[in-house]
Design a protein around this motif. Structure first.
Motif, PDB file in Angstrom:
ATOM      1  N   VAL A   5       0.839  -1.199   0.000  1.00 33.10           N
ATOM      2  CA  VAL A   5       0.000   0.000   0.000  1.00 33.10           C
ATOM      3  C   VAL A   5       0.873   1.247   0.000  1.00 33.10           C
ATOM      4  CG1 VAL A   5      -1.707   1.337   1.296  1.00 33.10           C
ATOM      5  CG2 VAL A   5      -1.950  -1.135   1.097  1.00 33.10           C
ATOM      6  N   ILE A   9       0.877   4.178  -2.872  1.00 33.57           N
ATOM      7  CA  ILE A   9       0.653   5.584  -2.552  1.00 33.57           C
ATOM      8  C   ILE A   9       1.805   6.432  -3.085  1.00 33.57           C
ATOM      9  CG2 ILE A   9       0.536   7.249  -0.648  1.00 33.57           C
ATOM     10  CD1 ILE A   9      -1.099   5.105   0.879  1.00 33.57           C
ATOM     11  N   LYS A  18      -5.590   7.524   1.051  1.00 35.11           N
ATOM     12  CA  LYS A  18      -5.750   6.475   2.063  1.00 35.11           C
ATOM     13  C   LYS A  18      -6.363   5.254   1.386  1.00 35.11           C
ATOM     14  CE  LYS A  18      -7.044  10.295   5.011  1.00 35.11           C
ATOM     15  NZ  LYS A  18      -6.948  11.283   3.945  1.00 35.11           N
ATOM     16  N   LEU A  19      -6.089   4.072   1.922  1.00 36.22           N
ATOM     17  CA  LEU A  19      -6.703   2.859   1.387  1.00 36.22           C
ATOM     18  C   LEU A  19      -8.034   2.633   2.079  1.00 36.22           C
ATOM     19  CD1 LEU A  19      -6.515   0.408  -0.515  1.00 36.22           C
ATOM     20  CD2 LEU A  19      -5.577  -0.860   1.420  1.00 36.22           C
ATOM     21  N   ARG A  20      -9.108   2.646   1.290  1.00 33.82           N
ATOM     22  CA  ARG A  20     -10.438   2.363   1.812  1.00 33.82           C
ATOM     23  C   ARG A  20     -10.719   0.875   1.608  1.00 33.82           C
ATOM     24  NH1 ARG A  20     -14.623   5.006   3.478  1.00 33.82           N
ATOM     25  NH2 ARG A  20     -13.830   7.048   2.840  1.00 33.82           N
ATOM     26  N   VAL A  21     -11.036   0.193   2.695  1.00 31.30           N
ATOM     27  CA  VAL A  21     -11.401  -1.220   2.664  1.00 31.30           C
ATOM     28  C   VAL A  21     -12.890  -1.278   2.979  1.00 31.30           C
ATOM     29  CG1 VAL A  21     -10.931  -3.505   3.624  1.00 31.30           C
ATOM     30  CG2 VAL A  21      -9.094  -1.792   3.535  1.00 31.30           C
ATOM     31  N   PHE A  35     -11.489  -2.710  -2.330  1.00 30.41           N
ATOM     32  CA  PHE A  35     -10.403  -1.801  -1.977  1.00 30.41           C
ATOM     33  C   PHE A  35     -10.397  -0.656  -2.975  1.00 30.41           C
ATOM     34  CE2 PHE A  35      -9.121  -6.115  -0.935  1.00 30.41           C
ATOM     35  CZ  PHE A  35      -8.656  -6.005   0.361  1.00 30.41           C
ATOM     36  N   THR A  36     -10.185   0.540  -2.476  1.00 27.53           N
ATOM     37  CA  THR A  36     -10.033   1.690  -3.351  1.00 27.53           C
ATOM     38  C   THR A  36      -9.209   2.747  -2.617  1.00 27.53           C
ATOM     39  OG1 THR A  36     -11.205   3.255  -4.776  1.00 27.53           O
ATOM     40  CG2 THR A  36     -12.160   2.848  -2.620  1.00 27.53           C
ATOM     41  N   PHE A  37      -8.589   3.614  -3.373  1.00 25.39           N
ATOM     42  CA  PHE A  37      -7.870   4.722  -2.750  1.00 25.39           C
ATOM     43  C   PHE A  37      -8.802   5.916  -2.673  1.00 25.39           C
ATOM     44  CE2 PHE A  37      -4.183   2.219  -4.071  1.00 25.39           C
ATOM     45  CZ  PHE A  37      -3.497   2.194  -2.869  1.00 25.39           C
ATOM     46  N   ASP A  38      -8.722   6.659  -1.570  1.00 21.06           N
ATOM     47  CA  ASP A  38      -9.635   7.768  -1.334  1.00 21.06           C
ATOM     48  C   ASP A  38      -8.887   8.876  -0.596  1.00 21.06           C
ATOM     49  OD1 ASP A  38     -11.906   9.327  -0.957  1.00 21.06           O
ATOM     50  OD2 ASP A  38     -13.123   7.647  -0.262  1.00 21.06           O
ATOM     51  N   PHE A  55      -5.677   3.804   6.649  1.00 25.12           N
ATOM     52  CA  PHE A  55      -6.764   2.968   6.148  1.00 25.12           C
ATOM     53  C   PHE A  55      -8.089   3.578   6.596  1.00 25.12           C
ATOM     54  CE2 PHE A  55      -3.112   0.259   6.708  1.00 25.12           C
ATOM     55  CZ  PHE A  55      -3.129  -0.572   5.602  1.00 25.12           C
ATOM     56  N   TYR A  72      -0.858  -9.192   1.677  1.00 24.92           N
ATOM     57  CA  TYR A  72      -0.661  -9.032   0.236  1.00 24.92           C
ATOM     58  C   TYR A  72       0.158 -10.219  -0.228  1.00 24.92           C
ATOM     59  CZ  TYR A  72       0.643  -7.055  -4.255  1.00 24.92           C
ATOM     60  OH  TYR A  72       0.808  -6.848  -5.599  1.00 24.92           O
TER      61      TYR A  72
END
Length: 100
Positions: A5, A9, A18-21, A35-38, A55, A72
């Motif tokens: 991650v 980034i 940030k990593l959105r789970v 998972f998406t970046f936000d 996160f 991962y």
């Protein structure tokens, strides 16, 4: 997972990401991980920082992810994030879908 991650980034060139789970309906077992970046943190988000990586988990998803860990993996089948979830009663073969 933290190293990957952090690397993603850095590649994105935006330290505010940030990593959105999250969990959503779907998949072969009824619920699926996403998972998406936000950049934005929503009012109902649980924010977690681990080794400099941020996160986000929304309140609905948190009830399904509480106690879960994220790894991962890279193998012959490819590279992916894997969630080990003690709340899941069944999972599908690919590991991205579950039920409680």
């Amino acid at each position: 997972a933290i190293e990957r991650v952090s690397s993603l980034i850095t590649e994105a060139g935006n330290p505010n990401v940030k990593l959105r789970v999250f969990v959503s309906g779907g998949g072969c077992s009824g619920l699926q991980y996403g998972f998406t970046f936000d950049e934005a943190t929503n009012e109902d988000d649980m924010a977690i920082q681990k080794n400099g990586v941020n996160f986000l988990i929304d309140s609905m998803s948190y009830q399904y992810l509480n106690g879960a860990t994220i790894d991962y993996t890279e193998d012959l089948e490819g590279a992916q994030f894997v969630i080990r979830n003690p709340n899941a009663t069944t999972t599908c073969g690919c590991g991205s879908s579950f039920s409680v």
